[in-house]
Every structure is written in C-alpha cells, then in structure tokens.
Design a protein around this motif. Structure first.
Motif, PDB file in Angstrom:
ATOM      1  N   ALA A 109      70.055  25.822  67.232  1.00  0.00           N
ATOM      2  CA  ALA A 109      68.604  25.738  67.085  1.00  0.00           C
ATOM      3  C   ALA A 109      67.941  27.060  67.460  1.00  0.00           C
ATOM      4  O   ALA A 109      67.029  27.535  66.765  1.00  0.00           O
ATOM      5  CB  ALA A 109      68.061  24.600  67.949  1.00  0.00           C
ATOM      6  N   GLY A 229      67.266  18.973  66.436  1.00  0.00           N
ATOM      7  CA  GLY A 229      67.401  20.400  66.174  1.00  0.00           C
ATOM      8  C   GLY A 229      66.165  20.982  65.498  1.00  0.00           C
ATOM      9  O   GLY A 229      65.750  22.106  65.808  1.00  0.00           O
ATOM     10  N   ILE A 230      65.546  20.219  64.583  1.00  0.00           N
ATOM     11  CA  ILE A 230      64.331  20.702  63.913  1.00  0.00           C
ATOM     12  C   ILE A 230      63.199  20.894  64.912  1.00  0.00           C
ATOM     13  O   ILE A 230      62.464  21.891  64.870  1.00  0.00           O
ATOM     14  CB  ILE A 230      63.933  19.722  62.795  1.00  0.00           C
ATOM     15  CG1 ILE A 230      64.959  19.791  61.647  1.00  0.00           C
ATOM     16  CG2 ILE A 230      62.539  20.042  62.264  1.00  0.00           C
ATOM     17  CD1 ILE A 230      64.743  18.739  60.585  1.00  0.00           C
ATOM     18  N   LEU A 232      63.557  21.495  68.152  1.00  0.00           N
ATOM     19  CA  LEU A 232      63.894  22.668  68.963  1.00  0.00           C
ATOM     20  C   LEU A 232      63.614  23.965  68.207  1.00  0.00           C
ATOM     21  O   LEU A 232      63.096  24.935  68.785  1.00  0.00           O
ATOM     22  CB  LEU A 232      65.364  22.611  69.373  1.00  0.00           C
ATOM     23  CG  LEU A 232      65.747  21.563  70.420  1.00  0.00           C
ATOM     24  CD1 LEU A 232      67.256  21.551  70.620  1.00  0.00           C
ATOM     25  CD2 LEU A 232      65.049  21.851  71.747  1.00  0.00           C
ATOM     26  N   VAL A 233      63.939  23.996  66.918  1.00  0.00           N
ATOM     27  CA  VAL A 233      63.677  25.193  66.115  1.00  0.00           C
ATOM     28  C   VAL A 233      62.185  25.463  66.035  1.00  0.00           C
ATOM     29  O   VAL A 233      61.732  26.614  66.165  1.00  0.00           O
ATOM     30  CB  VAL A 233      64.285  25.033  64.709  1.00  0.00           C
ATOM     31  CG1 VAL A 233      63.812  26.141  63.779  1.00  0.00           C
ATOM     32  CG2 VAL A 233      65.805  25.038  64.770  1.00  0.00           C
TER      33      VAL A 233
END
Length: 448
Positions: A109, A229-230, A232-233
């Motif tokens: 991420a 993960g999205i 976190l990104v």
C-alpha cells in the motif's frame, strides 16, 4: 656375567677425573667473575657459551612462533573476510524479507501510494504556484485521481456485465467453429477425441470442486484485503502529497550524521527518477491502449474498450503485462471472430508493442530511468517469484531508483575524497612554507 676388561675401567676412571677437573675449573672461573663483578658494582656475567654444559648447548631455544593469521595465505584471508560479510548481508536481507512478508499489505500500500504520489505531485505543485493553498490543492488532486481510477474500474465492470450474454454466445459459437475446424483440419482429430477432452475437463472441474469453493471463500478475504489496501493507499497518498517534505526531513534525522549529506542529495534525485518513470509509463500505457483499442475496434472484436482498459492496466507490469494483455485480446478475437481476425489482432498488438519498445520508451522515459533489458527481465522475474504481481510491478522502478542512488553516492564519495585530498595537499604546502620562510623571503615574487 663376563668381567669388565681392565683398560675399560681405567678409561672410565680417567674420564671421571677429567670431568671433576673441568667442574673445579668452571667453579674457579665463576668465582673470579663474581669477585670482579662485586668490585665493579655490576651483575655477574653469564658464563661463556663454550663453557656451558653439553646438555644445555644441545637444547638451544627456538624462535617465536608466527601469528596464526599471518600463516594463512592472503587470498584465503580475503575470501574469509568477504565471506562472513556476505553471510551477514544475506542474513539481514532474509530477516528484512520475512518482516516485509509479515506486513506485506502495508508495504505494498505504501509503495503504491509512492507511485501515485509521484504521478500526482506535479499537479499539486502547479495548483500551488497558481495560488491555491496546499491543503485544498492536495485534496482536490488526490480525490480527482482516485475518482478517475474508480471510474475506469466501474466502466470495465459495466461493459463486461452488459456484454456477458452476447460474449458467452459468441464464445460458444467460436468453440463450435473451432471444433469443426479441428475435425476438418489435417491434424486428423476425431469427434471422439474432442468429446474425451471435454469430458476430462468436466471431470477435472468436478474433482476440484472443493478447491474451487475454498478459492471462492478466499476471494472474500482477498476483497476485504483489497479494500483495506485501497484505504491505506488513499490516506498515504494524501499525507505524502501534503507533508512529503517534512516526512523526508524526519527520515533524514534517522540517518547517521556522517552519511546524512550524501543521502540528502540522493533523495531528490531518486524522487525525480521515480516521477519520470511513473509519468512515462502512464503515457506509454495510454498510447498502447488507444492504438490497440482502435485496431481491435475496427476488427469488430467484442468489448474493444474494456480490452483497451485491460491493456492500459497490464502495461504497468513490464514485459509480462504486455504479453498477457495482448494474448487476452487475441484469444477473445479467436473465440468470437475466427482465426483471421485473431491473426490480424496479433499483428496489431505486435506492431504497437514494437513501436513502444523501440520508439516510445527511449523517447519518453529517456536516460533518467534507463535500465539494461537483462536487469529488467531478472528483476521482474525475481519480483514475481517473491511477491507475485505486486512484486513484478514495483521491481523495475525499485531498480531504477536504486541505480540512481548508487550512482550519485559513488560520485559524491569521489568528490568528497578528491576535496579531502586537495585540502590535505594545501595544508602540506602551507606547513612547508611555515617551516622554511627563508626561501620565500628570498623569492622576488614574495618580496614584491
């Protein structure tokens, strides 16, 4: 027992008497030396070497043994020194990889956030120069970028769902055409063999039904991890865009003071390399997707636009992505439009990829991220083996950035050593002048 001869006894008595006389003489000499030493106020001297007893003369002292390290050949010592350092480095890398694998989602991420930040940073800088505050400029750029990415994913999903029925019918028709072609081909394939292959496929699917079900259940976990993960990104990108400079300054404080100037100089250069790579890759992928999409659209290949989006996304995986996306377009053309359309699709894909490899990448990416093709192949393979698709995606930019950092640090080290040598030479000259001012006083140039 035989009696000892008389002459042998007399010889032994003579030797004994001679030995006693020698001992008496030695005692007299030692006493004289002791008396002379007392009168002279010094220590008594050692007896002469030739008057030492025969046993002591035969047991002469040996020289000191050499150091074990000096007894080892130089090449072996160098190999041993290098060997244990390599083992330490290998152990460090192994531990680091274990730690990364334990927090793989967080690491990926953050790396993706770095790539997205490198893509969006110029937009934030442009808005800031036009008077927009950094906070609104960061939020506007990040939200716009993620909205565009989300719209692309939604468009692909929508197109697939809209055309799934038509595509399934075309695939079934294409399979029937392929079957008829195999029956009439010179390969002498019989209908029984084709039915046997189809039955084997059905049996394989039935035998692996449990694994397919478990894979479906694992898919739910993958979706949850993908959503995490999205998020976190997204948040990492926001903070990197807004506060990237202070984050870098905080990181520099963790670096030892001796190495801090070199790292501080390598950081901006590494960031420029990463930015050039991301922007160049996006531009090359967009050109590939547009031209291949136009080609397969005019060839009446179904879902040309979703296939173009897939080609754009797969282009971020060096080497493998281009092959996979091109093969997907060719397969769709084969099962829906026939062999001729599939061959023409393959020609279009190969032509665009050749133009990309020989014209677009050297012109757009330039020298900033130039990496040898062998290094690209090995890096992508290693990244894919270690971390799957994510590892293959980040492998090439990682190597490009590492190449830039190592090159700069080598140049910086040479400049520092050269400057230190020049300063040392200057100090030597000044010390020479200070030690002998008479010669300079006689020099007309100094007198003037």
């Amino acid at each position: 027992m035989s009696r000892v001869p008389g002459w042998l006894g007399r010889l032994g008595a003579g030797l004994t008497e001679m030995s006693e006389r020698l001992d008496e003489r030695r005692a007299e000499v030692e006493k004289e030396q002791a008396d002379s030493a007392e009168h002279a106020g010094t220590e008594p001297a050692e007896p002469p070497a030739d008057t030492a007893p025969p046993a002591r003369r035969s047991a002469a002292p040996r020289g000191p043994r050499p150091d074990p390290a000096e007894a080892v050949p130089w090449g072996v010592r160098v190999a041993a020194e290098a060997g244990w350092r390599v083992l330490v480095l290998a152990g460090t890398v192994w531990v680091l990889m274990r730690v990364i694998s334990a927090v793989q989602l967080v690491v990926f991420a953050f790396v993706i956030a770095l790539l997205v930040t490198a893509l969006l940073q110029p937009t934030v800088a442009r808005l800031t120069r036009r008077g927009v505050p950094r906070g609104p400029a960061t939020a506007l750029t990040a939200i716009s970028g993620f909205v565009v990415i989300g719209l692309m994913g939604w468009f692909v999903t929508w197109q697939v769902m809209e055309n799934i029925d038509t595509l399934s019918n075309q695939i079934q028709s294409g399979i029937d055409d392929l079957r008829n072609w195999l029956l009439k081909s010179p390969f002498h394939v019989t209908d029984k063999q084709i039915n046997q292959i189809a039955q084997n496929l059905r049996e394989a699917i039935g035998a692996n039904a449990d694994q397919i079900t478990s894979a479906g259940l694992e898919g739910v976990q993958v979706i949850v991890e993908a959503l995490t993960g999205i998020l976190l990104v997204f948040f990492s990108t926001l903070f990197l865009l807004y506060d990237g400079k202070r984050i870098w300054e905080w990181f520099l404080k963790l670096v030892p003071s001796a190495a801090r100037p070199g790292v501080a100089g390598a950081g901006p250069r590494a960031w420029r390399t990463l930015t050039a790579y991301v922007r160049g890759t996006v531009l090359v992928a967009l050109i590939d997707a547009i031209f291949i999409g136009i080609g397969i659209y005019f060839l009446d290949v179904p879902m040309a636009v979703p296939l173009a989006v897939f080609i754009f996304l797969f282009s971020f995986i060096p080497l493998v992505g281009a092959v996979a996306s091109g093969a997907l377009a060719v397969i769709v053309a084969l099962v829906t439009q026939g062999v001729f359309t599939a061959v023409m699709t393959l020609v279009v894909v190969l032509a665009v990829q050749q133009i990309e490899g020989h014209v677009l990448q050297p012109f757009i990416l330039g020298r900033a991220v130039r990496v040898h093709p062998l290094a690209v192949v090995l890096t992508v393979a290693a990244g894919g083996m270690v971390a799957g698709i994510g590892g293959a995606v980040v492998a090439v930019p990682l190597v490009a950035v590492t190449n830039t950092v190592v090159g700069y640090l080598r140049q910086y080290s040479q400049e520092v050593h050269g400057q230190a040598s020049a300063e040392t030479a200057g100090e030597t000259v000044r010390e020479t002048v200070a030690e002998d001012p008479g010669e300079n006083a006689e020099d007309p140039a100094h007198q003037g």
